[in-house]
Scaffold this motif. Structure first.
Motif, mmCIF file in Angstrom:
data_model
loop_
_atom_site.group_PDB
_atom_site.id
_atom_site.type_symbol
_atom_site.label_atom_id
_atom_site.label_comp_id
_atom_site.label_asym_id
_atom_site.label_seq_id
_atom_site.Cartn_x
_atom_site.Cartn_y
_atom_site.Cartn_z
ATOM 1 N N GLU A 10 1.936 2.359 -3.542
ATOM 2 C CA GLU A 10 0.913 3.080 -4.309
ATOM 3 C C GLU A 10 0.714 4.490 -3.754
ATOM 4 N N SER B 186 -4.696 5.126 -10.980
ATOM 5 C CA SER B 186 -5.540 4.113 -10.341
ATOM 6 C C SER B 186 -6.830 4.779 -9.862
ATOM 7 N N LYS C 235 0.836 -1.205 0.000
ATOM 8 C CA LYS C 235 0.000 0.000 0.000
ATOM 9 C C LYS C 235 0.870 1.254 0.000
ATOM 10 N N ASP D 129 -5.941 7.007 -7.012
ATOM 11 C CA ASP D 129 -5.341 8.271 -7.455
ATOM 12 C C ASP D 129 -6.421 9.245 -7.901
#
Length: 184
Positions: free
Chosen positions: A105, A121, A102, A124
């Protein structure tokens, strides 16, 4: 707010005392939670990313802040806050022993939250939208048009022209349009 998220927020707070980021993060977090109610996303990525996304402003000299964001910005200064923010966010996430998958990301999101025009993503998209929605909140609107030295109605017009270009989720577009009606 989950306990780990609270700890991340507490560790970030000393670095949010610039550029009115303390207010910005609080309002953006509120929008992130509202977006997560309607849009698919992982709160264990979105919430830390929102809390940490603007830490890098701490490393940009205060006298350069207005050159690095807003309607007229310097691209290199904008990137500096992202790059420095990734370093600072990594330190905080490692300090709380955050889940490594995590964390990666979250750091990718922070690294392009302003400069990357596309979202990498669903998480995002939510972070980018929560960040921009700050400008549409009554408090964020007042802060920004004054600090940019833009006449209120011109700033309102500019924001209304940015909705379709800026936002990724239909929910954020709806929130922005509703906010514009209140600001008028």
């Amino acid at each position: 707010m989950e306990e780990t998220h609270k700890l991340i927020y507490e560790l970030a707070k000393p670095f949010l005392n610039t550029r009115k980021n303390d207010i910005h993060i609080e309002i953006s977090l509120g929008y992130a939670y509202k977006l997560l109610e309607k849009e698919a996303g992982d709160d264990n990525i979105v919430i830390p990313a929102v809390i940490l996304h603007d830490l890098g402003w701490w490393k940009v000299p205060v006298n350069l802040h207005l050159k690095a964001f807003g309607p007229q910005f310097d691209w290199e200064l904008r990137r500096k806050h992202e790059v420095e923010g990734v370093k600072m966010a990594r330190e905080i996430l490692e300090k709380v022993d955050y889940d490594a998958s995590k964390m990666e990301e979250i750091l990718l999101i922070i690294d392009g939250h302003d400069s990357r025009l596309e979202a990498i993503s669903p998480n995002d998209r939510i972070v980018k939208d929560a960040d921009k929605l700050f400008r549409f909140s009554p408090r964020g609107f007042e802060i920004d048009y004054q600090r940019f030295g833009i006449e209120r109605n011109k700033y309102l017009k500019w924001l209304s022209e940015c909705v379709d270009e800026w936002f990724f989720t239909l929910t954020a577009k709806l929130f922005a349009r509703e906010a514009l009606q209140v600001l008028r």
